[in-house]
Scaffold this active site. Structure first.
Site, mmCIF file in Angstrom:
data_model
loop_
_atom_site.group_PDB
_atom_site.id
_atom_site.type_symbol
_atom_site.label_atom_id
_atom_site.label_comp_id
_atom_site.label_asym_id
_atom_site.label_seq_id
_atom_site.Cartn_x
_atom_site.Cartn_y
_atom_site.Cartn_z
ATOM 1 N N LYS A 1 0.854 -1.203 0.000
ATOM 2 C CA LYS A 1 0.000 0.000 0.000
ATOM 3 C C LYS A 1 0.884 1.246 0.000
ATOM 4 O O LYS A 1 1.923 1.271 0.669
ATOM 5 C CB LYS A 1 -0.915 -0.052 1.231
ATOM 6 C CG LYS A 1 -1.982 1.040 1.282
ATOM 7 C CD LYS A 1 -2.891 0.870 2.522
ATOM 8 C CE LYS A 1 -3.999 1.916 2.566
ATOM 9 N NZ LYS A 1 -4.872 1.771 3.744
ATOM 10 N N SER B 1 -10.026 2.094 2.784
ATOM 11 C CA SER B 1 -9.068 2.814 1.990
ATOM 12 C C SER B 1 -8.083 1.910 1.236
ATOM 13 O O SER B 1 -7.477 2.353 0.264
ATOM 14 C CB SER B 1 -8.258 3.770 2.879
ATOM 15 O OG SER B 1 -7.435 3.062 3.775
ATOM 16 N N SER C 1 -10.510 -0.155 7.001
ATOM 17 C CA SER C 1 -9.855 -0.010 5.695
ATOM 18 C C SER C 1 -9.179 -1.260 5.149
ATOM 19 O O SER C 1 -8.753 -1.263 3.991
ATOM 20 C CB SER C 1 -8.810 1.109 5.752
ATOM 21 O OG SER C 1 -9.426 2.356 5.712
#
Lengths: 493, 95
Positions: free
Chosen positions: A78, A156, A180
């Site tokens: 990420k 997210s 998330s």
């Protein structure tokens, strides 16, 4: 062997060790899948040269019989994780061009375990969002599709979810502040676990809300989650909230049995207006665990309703403080100044240009709830409610409950753009089932458990006792086997 | 509690985010929607409840008060938008 990118971590690991495949072959298969999947917009900074170099090194270690747990396994990271010499932007314009001089502890742990990094993954800006529509890189698209609409992969960690579901990488890192990891995992039919607060070091992960943020793996199976979580966890003196506890062998924990253990079903999670399919899936999951020998009891977590409002005080408050560092001085974007502009104008223009609307909104809400005169009414009250939310869980665990089963999300994936005109609170409701877990610092895992009428994946969430990720994974493994979820998105990209 | 345009402007100023005047009414409206949602917290009886400071029971660890890092001026400055002669450069702050 074809389609190596479709392997699980566990199978690829075994094939590598049996010398049936090499890490270079595996990595090339993933890199080629990444190249062909630009339509998903999941990978935003590709690192093919680094990946192949790491894969060659992994093959050398495998040949010598010195293979650590993730040796040669290609994964995505990420964009929130700082990776040395590789762009790390938290999907924000304000960090444009930022290349850290250091590596986050979690990504370093994965490197040390032999993992190969394919590149950085798209996400909501500063991890603030539930649909991956706030990213400076543009929306991520869910590989699942039922008509001509593009669907959200959730957020997210939407890039991570989309990449794993589409077999671009074997697994990916995510982070979870209010859901998330778990919400995007549920929207894309994969597994995502947020460990207990303190299990993974937060050092080198761009901070959103420090008392809630935790990293975790997003994988194709529960076994893979166990393997990767173990590699990510460590005690880290550089994060004062990282716990000094041994990391158990999580994969070995999967072999246990849930017979005689107690599962709690919280009545407050049965929400008005919840789709029938989610209600039905939840009941089926309950039956599956019962069939596996668990005792099922109804429980009450009375302050559940107040978790989201408490979160939307605490998280923005911490964010307003954490994001104060983006001032155009030390890294990232600085606005062009006009004649006569001083340092205050530099801050104000830089932050207005660099932060997207949702991030600006949360910083300002945080600033407001922390401002003189409102601190007690909002911030302190929210922290007291947080104490009560945590106590709700402590009470049910004290009554002998070993884990809690809930839906992961209030709906299946929705279309990109569908919530564009809704007020921000409507988007926040996505995290209604996951946010309590962050507030209480507990481990939670989302397991794909079925498809809705349209054919989109739905997930169930299991919540465990603090630092009992092993037991939680055992429950998840049982649920995964019973649900037998094998559906994959049909390739259109 | 309702946020008016003046308060919205004040919050933007405190947060050091430039908001144009014509954007303030919609910003105030969004704040009000979010604060309206947050105000549910007033229903909770929090008498005698301690505000949470740490979600895990552990105390923050202490360490020796010694230098553990440093001497990395070049690396520290490598991402700066404007670095000169070993310093971060900013607009003039003192007359």
């Amino acid at each position: 062997m074809s389609d190596l990118n479709k392997l699980t971590l566990a199978d690829a690991r075994d094939n590598l060790r049996d010398k049936e495949i090499t890490s270079v072959e595996l990595t090339e298969a993933c890199l080629s899948a990444v190249d062909r999947a630009k339509a998903l917009n999941a990978f935003v900074h590709d690192t093919p040269d680094l990946a192949l170099e790491q894969a060659k090194a992994a093959d050398a270690r495998l040949a010598e019989g010195d293979a650590p747990s993730m040796c040669g396994l290609p994964i995505g990271i990420k964009d929130l994780f700082c990776t040395k010499g590789v762009a790390s932007q938290a999907a924000s314009a304000i960090l444009k061009g930022f290349k850290p001089e250091y590596e986050s502890t979690v990504s370093q742990n994965l490197r040390d375990a032999g993992a190969v990094m394919l590149g950085k993954l798209n996400m909501d800006e500063f991890a603030m969002g539930s649909s991956n529509e706030t990213s400076v890189y543009g929306d991520v698209v869910n590989p699942w599709k039922v008509d001509d609409r593009n669907l959200t992969p959730g957020g997210s960690s939407g890039g991570s979810a989309s990449a794993v579901a589409a077999d671009l990488c074997l697994a990916a890192t995510g982070t979870d502040t209010g859901g998330s990891i778990r919400q995007p995992a549920a929207f894309t039919g994969i597994v995502g676990i947020k460990p207990t607060y303190g299990r993974c070091s937060r050092w080198g992960i761009v901070a959103f809300a420090s008392s809630l943020d935790q990293a975790g793996p997003m994988t194709k199976t529960v076994r893979d989650a166990a393997i990767m979580l173990e590699a990510m966890c460590s005690h880290d003196p550089k994060d004062s909230t990282s716990v000094d506890m041994a990391v158990p062998n999580f994969e070995a924990a999967l072999e246990g049995d849930i017979k005689g253990k107690t599962i709690g079903i919280p009545k407050e999670y049965r929400m008005d207006g919840m789709p029938d399919e989610i209600e039905a899936l939840w009941s089926q999951g309950t039956e599956m665990l019962k069939d596996a020998g668990a005792k099922v009891v109804d429980i009450s977590l009375p302050h559940t309703k107040y978790a989201l409002p408490a979160y939307y005080v605490i998280a923005p408050a911490e964010a307003s403080s954490n994001l104060a560092r983006y001032d155009g001085v030390r890294y990232g974007h600085r606005a062009k100044l006009s004649q006569g502009d001083g340092i205050t104008e530099m801050y104000e223009k830089t932050r207005a240009e660099g932060f997207g609307p949702e991030v600006q909104r949360r910083i300002m809400i945080g600033t407001y709830v922390l401002s003189a005169g409102f601190y007690d009414a909002y911030y302190n009250r929210a922290r007291k409610v947080r104490t009560l939310i945590k106590k709700d869980f402590e009470d049910v665990f004290a009554q002998g409950v070993d884990a809690i089963l809930t839906p992961a999300t209030p709906s299946a994936a929705f279309a990109l753009g569908e919530m564009k005109d809704a007020d921000p609170v409507q988007m926040y409701l996505n995290d209604v089932f996951t946010v309590t877990v962050n507030l209480a610092g507990l481990p939670g895992i989302s397991v794909p458990a079925g498809l809705d009428k349209q054919g989109l994946p739905l997930g169930l969430q299991l919540i465990g006792k603090p630092f009992e990720e092993g037991e939680l994974l055992q429950f998840a493994h049982t649920l995964e086997r019973a649900a037998g979820f094998v559906a994959k998105p049909e390739k259109w990209w | 509690m309702s946020i008016d345009i003046t308060t919205a402007a004040k919050v933007a100023k405190l947060a050091r985010i430039k908001v144009e005047d014509d954007a303030l009414p919609s910003l105030a409206e969004e704040f009000n929607a979010i604060l309206g949602f947050i105000e549910q917290l007033e229903e909770v009886d929090v008498d005698g409840v301690e505000p949470m400071t740490s979600v895990t029971p552990q105390r923050l660890k202490r360490r020796e008060d010694v230098v553990t890092d440093g001497d990395q001026q070049e690396k520290v400055l490598s991402n700066a938008p404007d670095a000169r002669e070993g310093f971060f450069a900013v607009p003039k702050v003192v007359e």
